[in-house]
Scaffold this active site. Structure first.
Site, short mmCIF file in Angstrom:
data_model
loop_
_atom_site.label_atom_id
_atom_site.label_comp_id
_atom_site.label_asym_id
_atom_site.label_seq_id
_atom_site.Cartn_x
_atom_site.Cartn_y
_atom_site.Cartn_z
N SER A 1 0.84 -1.20 0.00
CA SER A 1 0.00 0.00 0.00
C SER A 1 0.87 1.25 0.00
O SER A 1 2.04 1.22 0.40
CB SER A 1 -0.91 0.01 1.22
C1 LIG Z 1 -3.31 -3.96 -0.26
S1 LIG Z 1 -2.80 -5.58 -0.06
C2 LIG Z 1 -2.15 -5.60 1.59
C3 LIG Z 1 -0.87 -4.84 1.76
C4 LIG Z 1 0.00 -5.44 2.82
N1 LIG Z 1 -0.47 -5.21 4.15
C5 LIG Z 1 1.43 -4.99 2.65
O1 LIG Z 1 2.00 -4.40 3.59
O2 LIG Z 1 2.03 -5.25 1.60
C6 LIG Z 1 -4.32 -6.45 0.22
C7 LIG Z 1 -4.13 -7.93 0.49
O3 LIG Z 1 -5.32 -8.43 1.06
C8 LIG Z 1 -5.41 -9.77 0.63
N2 LIG Z 1 -6.78 -10.24 0.83
C9 LIG Z 1 -7.88 -9.96 0.08
N3 LIG Z 1 -8.95 -10.60 0.57
C10 LIG Z 1 -8.52 -11.30 1.66
C11 LIG Z 1 -9.16 -12.17 2.57
N4 LIG Z 1 -10.46 -12.44 2.49
N5 LIG Z 1 -8.40 -12.71 3.57
C12 LIG Z 1 -7.07 -12.44 3.65
N6 LIG Z 1 -6.42 -11.64 2.79
C13 LIG Z 1 -7.13 -11.07 1.82
C14 LIG Z 1 -4.98 -9.72 -0.81
O4 LIG Z 1 -4.60 -11.00 -1.28
C15 LIG Z 1 -3.83 -8.72 -0.74
O5 LIG Z 1 -2.62 -9.38 -0.62
#
Ligand SMILES: C[S@@+](CC[C@H](N)C(=O)[O-])C[C@H]1O[C@@H](n2cnc3c(N)ncnc32)[C@H](O)[C@@H]1O
Length: 412
Positions: free
Chosen positions: A77
């Protein structure tokens, strides 16, 4: 292909990181010493090995995974959002923290830095390949004490509960009951919550059965995926117009009636509200007083054809009712030298266009007055259990699967 390696450009990455954190401090995203120190300590480039140092330490997010339709599904992000959410989370040394959305692992490393060696950090991601990448990044940067779990974060991670802090780093449509069950008494949940298509990172604390906001930050996030994900409705206005209304929370929308709206003459209503040309804090919520709110998404083609001229590159917030819709517009206004000023207004199409444009302009005026009186500070978000009584004072009531979300303000 890896274009950066931890330690490879010793000194260079440190300079990039310091420049990034200096900006975050100037912008007010990193406000406290611990968050600033954590962001200086964790090598962000180690978590996005395919990015250049300029990209890794730039102001934007770094997309790492896309789905078959090329839609971004995972990223590191934007650092400003990361810092602001860590400030909301308020991690103290020794705390147990759960993150939903491991992504690259970068934020989990920052949380681990804040929680210290006595703390415990668990991060969950729904993508198996994403989990593997997060583990690699965390190991490369020296944070392999973070537990990375493959699973649906909707269920939290009961094995490690209770947690004093839970942070969700994907856009959530609802607050999962599992997060409440797994939060320790007195704990805090930080979640990018979607209400009527508007996303805010909300720091919530429990008061009995009600989550009450203690801080609200503007943000945008890729949505949570999985069986409980709720998609927004995208309605193109007529065949191949390049103009879509995006509607959330299952709000009813009359596709047939709106399909011909663009064939009518546009109606303009200017509000007289003149503001500096910067993001319009919480104006989207204020529009909900006029009619159901939507995003009006506009293709370059429709914009170049002069059909629709919204305020942002993606489009504008707007409203719709029956076969009419309105969206925000701006025009240059006089101001002090060096400060670009704009007047806000509404442009509407459809049989009730004149009425709707007037309503939207009125809501812009209400927002403008609240801005002047600084009542935007009075914005509150509460998440009540499903089936709770109405709140007549709410500017938005969004009914979810497990909850009712009320957005209120002392003004408006
Ligand atoms: C914006 S990224 C997160 C950024 C992360 N915190 C970082 O520091 O790089 C959003 C993440 O949420 C995950 N995601 C989406 N739906 C999810 C779910 N139901 N459970 C767990 N992870 C999920 C996606 O696979 C993605 O990797």
């Amino acid at each position: 292909m890896e274009t950066n390696t931890v330690g490879k450009e010793e000194g260079t990455d440190r300079a990039f990181r310091d420049a990034m954190v200096d900006k975050l401090r100037d912008w007010g995203s990193a406000r406290t010493g611990p968050v600033e120190a954590a962001m200086r300590a964790v090598p962000r480039h180690a978590f996005v090995p395919s990015a250049t140092l300029e990209q890794a330490y730039g102001p934007g997010s770094v997309v790492t995974h896309r789905d078959e339709n090329k839609r971004a599904i995972s990223s590191a992000s934007a650092p400003g959002v990361v810092a602001a959410m860590l400030e909301q989370l308020d991690v103290q040394p020794g705390l147990r923290v759960l993150e939903i959305g491991a992504g690259t692992g970068y934020n989990a490393a920052l949380v681990a830095e804040l929680a210290g060696s006595e703390g415990q950090v668990t991060t969950v991601d729904i993508g198996a390949d994403i989990v593997a990448g997060a583990r690699r990044g965390l190991a490369a940067a020296g944070y392999d004490r973070v537990r990375v779990v493959h699973g649906d974060g909707e269920a939290g991670h009961p094995e490690g509960a209770p947690y004093e802090r839970i942070i969700v780093t994907a856009g959530a449509w609802d607050v999962s009951p599992a997060w409440r069950e797994q939060l320790a008494p007195g704990g805090r949940l930080v979640v990018p919550l979607r209400m009527r298509g508007v996303t805010r990172s909300v720091a919530l604390e429990l008061d009995g059965t009600v989550w009450r906001s203690v801080s609200i930050v503007e943000c945008g996030f890729m949505p949570m995926r999985g069986p409980s994900a709720v998609e927004e409705t995208n309605l193109e206005l007529g065949a191949d117009s390049g103009v879509w209304l995006r509607v959330d929370d299952g709000q009813p929308i009359d596709a047939d009636a709106l399909g011909t709206a663009l064939t009518s003459a546009p109606v303009l209503a200017w509000s007289g509200v003149v503001v500096p040309w910067t993001p319009m804090t919480h104006l989207d919520f204020w529009l909900a007083g006029a009619a159901p709110i939507c995003r009006v998404l506009v293709s370059d083609r429709a914009r170049e054809a002069g059909l629709v001229d919204p305020i942002y590159s993606w489009g504008s917030m707007g409203c719709y009712i029956d076969g009419s819709f309105a969206y925000l517009v701006r025009r240059p206004a006089p101001g002090d030298a060096g400060q670009e000023m704009v007047e806000l207004g509404a442009c509407a199409y459809g049989p009730d266009g004149e009425w709707l444009a007037g309503e939207v302009a009125d809501r812009v005026r209400a927002w403008g007055a609240a801005r002047v009186r600084d009542e935007l500070e009075g914005l509150r978000i509460e998440v009540h259990p499903e089936g709770s009584a109405d709140n007549p004072a709410a500017m938005i009531t969004a009914d979810k699967r497990h909850s009712r979300v009320f957005v209120t303000t002392t003004g408006g």
